[in-house]
Design an enzyme around this catalytic site. Structure first.
Site, PDB file in Angstrom:
ATOM      1  N   HIS A 131       0.868  -1.181   0.000  1.00 20.18           N
ATOM      2  CA  HIS A 131       0.000   0.000   0.000  1.00 20.18           C
ATOM      3  C   HIS A 131       0.910   1.238   0.000  1.00 20.18           C
ATOM      4  CE1 HIS A 131      -2.821   2.947   1.794  1.00 20.18           C
ATOM      5  NE2 HIS A 131      -3.799   2.130   1.444  1.00 20.18           N
ATOM      6  N   ASP A 208       3.182  -4.324   8.150  1.00 20.27           N
ATOM      7  CA  ASP A 208       1.961  -3.534   7.975  1.00 20.27           C
ATOM      8  C   ASP A 208       0.784  -4.496   8.092  1.00 20.27           C
ATOM      9  OD1 ASP A 208      -0.306  -2.398   6.931  1.00 20.27           O
ATOM     10  OD2 ASP A 208       0.640  -1.589   5.139  1.00 20.27           O
ATOM     11  N   GLN A 211      -4.422  -5.123   6.833  1.00 19.86           N
ATOM     12  CA  GLN A 211      -5.401  -6.052   6.251  1.00 19.86           C
ATOM     13  C   GLN A 211      -5.391  -7.418   6.918  1.00 19.86           C
ATOM     14  OE1 GLN A 211      -7.744  -5.229   4.213  1.00 19.86           O
ATOM     15  NE2 GLN A 211      -7.006  -3.197   3.685  1.00 19.86           N
ATOM     16  N   LYS A 234     -10.355  -0.801  10.564  1.00 14.43           N
ATOM     17  CA  LYS A 234     -10.434  -2.026   9.755  1.00 14.43           C
ATOM     18  C   LYS A 234     -10.713  -3.247  10.635  1.00 14.43           C
ATOM     19  CE  LYS A 234      -7.270  -0.142   6.291  1.00 14.43           C
ATOM     20  NZ  LYS A 234      -8.071   0.246   5.133  1.00 14.43           N
ATOM     21  N   CYS A 372      -4.794   2.297  -3.697  1.00 15.21           N
ATOM     22  CA  CYS A 372      -3.579   2.875  -3.085  1.00 15.21           C
ATOM     23  C   CYS A 372      -2.405   1.906  -3.183  1.00 15.21           C
ATOM     24  CB  CYS A 372      -3.807   3.270  -1.623  1.00 15.21           C
ATOM     25  SG  CYS A 372      -4.989   4.595  -1.446  1.00 15.21           S
TER      26      CYS A 372
HETATM   27  N1  PLP Z   1      -1.687  -0.661   4.591  1.00 15.57           N
HETATM   28  C1  PLP Z   1      -2.594  -1.418   3.988  1.00 15.57           C
HETATM   29  C2  PLP Z   1      -2.205  -2.786   3.501  1.00 15.57           C
HETATM   30  C3  PLP Z   1      -3.888  -0.951   3.812  1.00 15.57           C
HETATM   31  O1  PLP Z   1      -4.800  -1.703   3.201  1.00 15.57           O
HETATM   32  C4  PLP Z   1      -4.221   0.346   4.286  1.00 15.57           C
HETATM   33  C5  PLP Z   1      -5.570   0.906   4.069  1.00 15.57           C
HETATM   34  O2  PLP Z   1      -6.296   0.480   3.214  1.00 15.57           O
HETATM   35  C6  PLP Z   1      -3.237   1.083   4.929  1.00 15.57           C
HETATM   36  C7  PLP Z   1      -1.977   0.569   5.057  1.00 15.57           C
HETATM   37  C8  PLP Z   1      -3.523   2.458   5.467  1.00 15.57           C
HETATM   38  O3  PLP Z   1      -4.430   2.394   6.509  1.00 15.57           O
HETATM   39  P1  PLP Z   1      -5.011   3.735   7.165  1.00 15.57           P
HETATM   40  O4  PLP Z   1      -5.525   4.570   6.032  1.00 15.57           O
HETATM   41  O5  PLP Z   1      -6.070   3.254   8.078  1.00 15.57           O
HETATM   42  O6  PLP Z   1      -3.874   4.395   7.873  1.00 15.57           O
END
Ligand code: PLP
Length: 417
Positions: A131, A208, A211, A234, A372
């Site tokens: 992401h 990270d 998900q 999430k 993203c």
């Molecule tokens: N990393 C991953 C794999 C994600 O799917 C997301 C959000 O969709 C994020 C990071 C960023 O999360 P947030 O916008 O809640 O900070």
């Protein structure tokens, strides 16, 4: 993929829908099939009530007040930290820093650890399926320090090329920052093995977990990672709250990244000293109600059992994959053997955005676009995908609504089945 281990007739399937008030509202006069859980999950009544109860009965600022309400609010907030510790099986609640979410947690590490520890020529490894939140903070810190970003390539099925990863793990690598689960493809990365290899090469590991956190048991001690980031929203919790797990000794050695109230021990114009972790990284008034809502969300998923949730979503993923595969002209992007409940796909002759709009008219909420994760779209030579992402309240009925709405779109676009 393994055989389904969860029965759709079980109570978890239909019983849980009733816990989520929003799921009973129609959208565009249709039954809502909410399949955009990768973007954010819906909230159970218990989370909504925990937040509003805080404002109704317990609201005060934390950590600074001598009065009863302030101490009470502090206890509730710190109980939220303990819930995060339990969720992640961290050894110590001081290893839990509250953040706004995954993005802020990764930025915290990139800024605090990265700017103080990286030198020109040092290397950071990310993967090709990250992401943007796990790419851009590292690019920024590379610009500032002269460090270099290296990328693990993605195989055709959406797994990572581990042979290249092993080659990349040279003596200059200081950090491996990797998604636990890909938001665009659903691939579950082998984070235990990748962490072991990174440590053997002398690098730190940030996972990270955005998900993964709502979809499987996460145990930071078992993974062995140095940092783990996730977002509350999430995980059936509120927006604007999340957490960074960091190994205690590492957090202790890292400088603060934001200055302000609550993160100091003493301040004078000559010299300021800082609070202990985790307060050192929590400058200013935090999202107190959010932490309390997050605690309620964690209790909710732990009561059901993350193993049960994983089994339910896996069964639905298998069912959904088989159903989508029968649709002519549809190609699933991301077919790794170990996948979370994410169905990303493209359809001949229909742009993902058009598909998303038509599905919405049928009450089916999915996401369309690059999610993203532009580099992984480029890797597959596509501008984006349509993505249905599952949660514990989804059912076979939602998948059937998706398949039938795709039929409507194909008819509209003259792509007959
Ligand atoms: N990393 C991953 C794999 C994600 O799917 C997301 C959000 O969709 C994020 C990071 C960023 O999360 P947030 O916008 O809640 O900070």
């Amino acid at each position: 993929m393994n055989a389904p281990v969860f029965s759709f007739t079980d109570n978890l399937d239909m019983g849980r829908v009733a816990d989520f008030p929003i799921l009973s509202r129609p959208v565009r006069d249709k039954r809502l099939a909410y399949l955009d859980n990768g973007a954010t999950t819906q909230k159970p009544q218990s989370v909504i009530e925990a937040e509003s109860k805080f404002y109704l009965q317990s609201n005060a600022n934390i950590h600074r007040g001598v009065h009863w309400l302030s101490q009470h609010a502090t206890d509730l907030y710190e109980e939220g930290r303990e819930q995060v510790r339990l969720l992640l099986n961290a050894a110590n609640s001081k290893e839990v820093v509250f953040t706004r979410g995954t993005t802020e947690a990764i930025n915290l590490v990139a800024y605090s650890w990265g700017r103080s520890c990286l030198k020109a020529g040092d290397e950071i490894i990310v993967s090709g399926l990250e992401h943007h939140s796990n790419i851009v903070p590292w690019q920024l810190v590379c610009e500032q320090t002269g460090a270099v970003l290296k990328v693990v390539p993605v195989n055709e099925d959406g797994t990572l090329d581990l042979s290249v990863y092993k080659q990349l793990l040279g003596p200059r690598v200081r950090m491996v920052a990797i998604a636990h689960v890909s938001n665009a493809l659903g691939t579950i990365n082998p984070v235990v093995e990748m962490t072991r290899l990174a440590h053997a090469a002398g690098a730190l590991v940030l996972v990270d977990g955005a998900q993964a956190i709502a979809h499987q048991v996460v145990d930071v001690q078992e993974i062995g990672c140095d940092f783990y980031a996730f977002s509350g929203h999430k995980l059936y919790g509120p927006t604007g709250i999340g957490a960074l797990y960091g190994r205690y000794d590492l957090l202790q050695s890292m400088p603060p990244w934001q200055g302000g109230g609550d993160m100091i021990r003493t301040v004078s114009f000559e010299h300021t000293t800082y609070a202990e972790v985790p307060q050192k990284f929590e400058a200013g008034t935090p999202n107190i109600a959010g932490a309390i809502g997050l605690a309620a969300a964690i209790r909710y998923v732990r009561d059901i059992g993350l193993d049960n949730i994983a089994a339910h979503e896996h069964a639905l993923l298998v069912y959904g994959t088989e159903a989508l595969q029968t649709i002519p002209g549809l190609r699933i992007i991301g077919t790794a053997p170990r996948k979370a409940g994410i169905l990303s796909f493209v359809i001949d002759g229909i742009h993902p955005h058009d598909l998303g709009t038509i599905l919405d008219m049928e009450g089916v909420a999915i996401r369309a676009g690059h999610h993203c994760a532009m580099p992984v779209m480029t890797r597959f030579g596509i501008p984006g995908t349509a993505r249905a992402s599952l949660a514990l309240y989804n059912s076979r009925e939602d998948i059937e609504a998706l398949v039938s709405a795709i039929g409507v779109a194909q008819k509209l676009f003259g792509v007959e089945r």
